[in-house]
Write an enzyme that holds these catalytic residues in place. Sequence first.
Site, PDB file in Angstrom:
ATOM      1  N   GLU A  56      47.489  49.816  38.574  1.00  0.00           N
ATOM      2  CA  GLU A  56      47.223  49.424  37.182  1.00  0.00           C
ATOM      3  C   GLU A  56      48.206  50.096  36.221  1.00  0.00           C
ATOM      4  OE1 GLU A  56      44.845  47.489  35.176  1.00  0.00           O
ATOM      5  OE2 GLU A  56      45.002  46.421  37.068  1.00  0.00           O
ATOM      6  N   LYS A  84      44.845  56.708  33.572  1.00  0.00           N
ATOM      7  CA  LYS A  84      45.336  57.020  34.926  1.00  0.00           C
ATOM      8  C   LYS A  84      46.802  57.456  34.887  1.00  0.00           C
ATOM      9  CE  LYS A  84      42.178  56.418  38.198  1.00  0.00           C
ATOM     10  NZ  LYS A  84      41.970  57.355  39.310  1.00  0.00           N
TER      11      LYS A  84
HETATM   12  N1  GDD Z   1      35.885  42.318  38.034  1.00  0.00           N
HETATM   13  C1  GDD Z   1      36.161  41.025  37.807  1.00  0.00           C
HETATM   14  N2  GDD Z   1      35.129  40.146  37.621  1.00  0.00           N
HETATM   15  N3  GDD Z   1      37.447  40.623  37.782  1.00  0.00           N
HETATM   16  C2  GDD Z   1      37.706  39.313  37.580  1.00  0.00           C
HETATM   17  C3  GDD Z   1      36.693  38.361  37.392  1.00  0.00           C
HETATM   18  C4  GDD Z   1      35.333  38.793  37.399  1.00  0.00           C
HETATM   19  O1  GDD Z   1      34.396  38.031  37.220  1.00  0.00           O
HETATM   20  N4  GDD Z   1      37.274  37.135  37.235  1.00  0.00           N
HETATM   21  C5  GDD Z   1      38.590  37.317  37.319  1.00  0.00           C
HETATM   22  N5  GDD Z   1      38.868  38.620  37.521  1.00  0.00           N
HETATM   23  C6  GDD Z   1      40.213  39.211  37.643  1.00  0.00           C
HETATM   24  C7  GDD Z   1      40.469  40.420  36.731  1.00  0.00           C
HETATM   25  O2  GDD Z   1      40.737  39.990  35.392  1.00  0.00           O
HETATM   26  C8  GDD Z   1      41.669  41.029  37.439  1.00  0.00           C
HETATM   27  O3  GDD Z   1      42.841  40.393  37.029  1.00  0.00           O
HETATM   28  C9  GDD Z   1      41.412  40.715  38.923  1.00  0.00           C
HETATM   29  O4  GDD Z   1      40.380  39.730  38.950  1.00  0.00           O
HETATM   30  C10 GDD Z   1      40.981  41.913  39.741  1.00  0.00           C
HETATM   31  O5  GDD Z   1      39.909  42.551  39.076  1.00  0.00           O
HETATM   32  P1  GDD Z   1      39.054  43.727  39.769  1.00  0.00           P
HETATM   33  O6  GDD Z   1      38.603  43.321  41.106  1.00  0.00           O
HETATM   34  O7  GDD Z   1      38.012  44.145  38.767  1.00  0.00           O
HETATM   35  O8  GDD Z   1      40.105  44.880  40.020  1.00  0.00           O
HETATM   36  P2  GDD Z   1      41.308  45.446  39.122  1.00  0.00           P
HETATM   37  O9  GDD Z   1      42.579  44.884  39.701  1.00  0.00           O
HETATM   38  O10 GDD Z   1      41.071  45.252  37.685  1.00  0.00           O
HETATM   39  O11 GDD Z   1      41.208  46.994  39.413  1.00  0.00           O
HETATM   40  C11 GDD Z   1      40.985  47.495  40.726  1.00  0.00           C
HETATM   41  O12 GDD Z   1      42.206  47.821  41.356  1.00  0.00           O
HETATM   42  C12 GDD Z   1      42.943  48.876  40.741  1.00  0.00           C
HETATM   43  C13 GDD Z   1      44.235  49.048  41.538  1.00  0.00           C
HETATM   44  O13 GDD Z   1      45.150  48.081  41.138  1.00  0.00           O
HETATM   45  C14 GDD Z   1      40.072  48.725  40.605  1.00  0.00           C
HETATM   46  O14 GDD Z   1      39.699  49.145  41.886  1.00  0.00           O
HETATM   47  C15 GDD Z   1      40.792  49.859  39.914  1.00  0.00           C
HETATM   48  O15 GDD Z   1      39.951  51.009  39.886  1.00  0.00           O
HETATM   49  C16 GDD Z   1      42.094  50.137  40.685  1.00  0.00           C
HETATM   50  O16 GDD Z   1      42.810  51.171  40.064  1.00  0.00           O
END
Ligand code: GDD
Length: 342
Positions: free
Chosen positions: A130, A156
């Site tokens: 991120e 972070k």
């Molecule tokens: N959570 C979530 N929920 N994300 C969604 C949704 C939904 O309904 N719909 C689309 N997304 C998209 C988010 O906008 C993002 O672009 C992508 O799915 C991934 O979201 P997350 O699974 O919430 O993870 P993240 O990429 O934001 O963050 C995770 O990975 C990071 C490492 O790159 C987390 O684990 C972080 O703590 C970690 O640092």
Amino acid sequence: MSAQRAFITGITGQDGAYLAELLLHKGYEVYGAFRRTSAQDLGRLRELGIDQQIHLEPFELLEFSNILRCIERVQPNEVYNLAAQSFVGSSFEQPIYTGDVNALGTARLLEAIRVVGNRQIRFYQASTSEMFGKVSEIPQRETTPFYPRSPYGVAKLYAHWITINYREAYGTHASCGILFNHESPLRGPEFVTRKITSSLAELLNGQRDVIELGNIDARRDWGYAPDYVLGMWQMVQQPEAGDYVLATGKTHSVREFCEMAAQASGMDIEWGISEARWIGMDRLSGRIIFRTSQSLERPAEVDVLCGDASKAREKLAWTAETSLQEIVSMMVASDAKRVTRK
Ligand code: GDD
């Protein structure tokens, strides 16, 4: 020789559980930090059958005196800082708390280690892809400039640099793992992959209706959490501390993840637009499975993440062993079992 002693913050999370399992397997004594104020959620440790083998330490990243006492009491050889406010979306609602825990919490922990004065203690910081945010090159590597896009990413990045600063200023053996997204059946249902697989299982079991998602065109480099905790440990074993990207080098959209998970659940998704929303319909049953909602989009988005783990491959002999197809299959199967067990 007495056993190596590891102290893991964030023991109740996905990575904390898998890392604890790995270290126990390697003969470590594992101390796990948990927050007294939150419900003591040992579910993941229980699922791995290791909850009785962890020494639990009440711990609070907001309270320096507590951190200091903890480090003095446990006298660890290795400290893994996995605790965080880890929801990127929530960090827009709680920017100050996120900064306090993720940024200053890391500084408090490093300072406590310095004050205790045991220069043998090795430190691992959970840095994140991120931090690359609005990416300036694809794939991203250790030298790619950072441009975080959320209070989470900004906090972070502070933690990343303060870790490097303690390494350079005080000689602390402190390493940063810049980990790209990593998933598993133990992933929290707040994150998109697990939200999709657990919701699909509920939908197929008649417990829920359509699955609402935000930006389905975001692309992520999704690996398998147990592979990644091995990389954390390998970094800490190096004679010299350093910073390493852990990633698969492949990127997929949330839309593709939906298709793969649906396929593993016996469906075939076809996308269309209705009333300015994306609709994902199962060709076989004609049922609407996915629908997008603007309310779930983030104020600022990270559009594409794709990592280059060449340094980890060369220096640690680390590779992301597990394919996304295998991860999806595991998550879908585990959620199907969980739903029918309820
Ligand atoms: N959570 C979530 N929920 N994300 C969604 C949704 C939904 O309904 N719909 C689309 N997304 C998209 C988010 O906008 C993002 O672009 C992508 O799915 C991934 O979201 P997350 O699974 O919430 O993870 P993240 O990429 O934001 O963050 C995770 O990975 C990071 C490492 O790159 C987390 O684990 C972080 O703590 C970690 O640092």
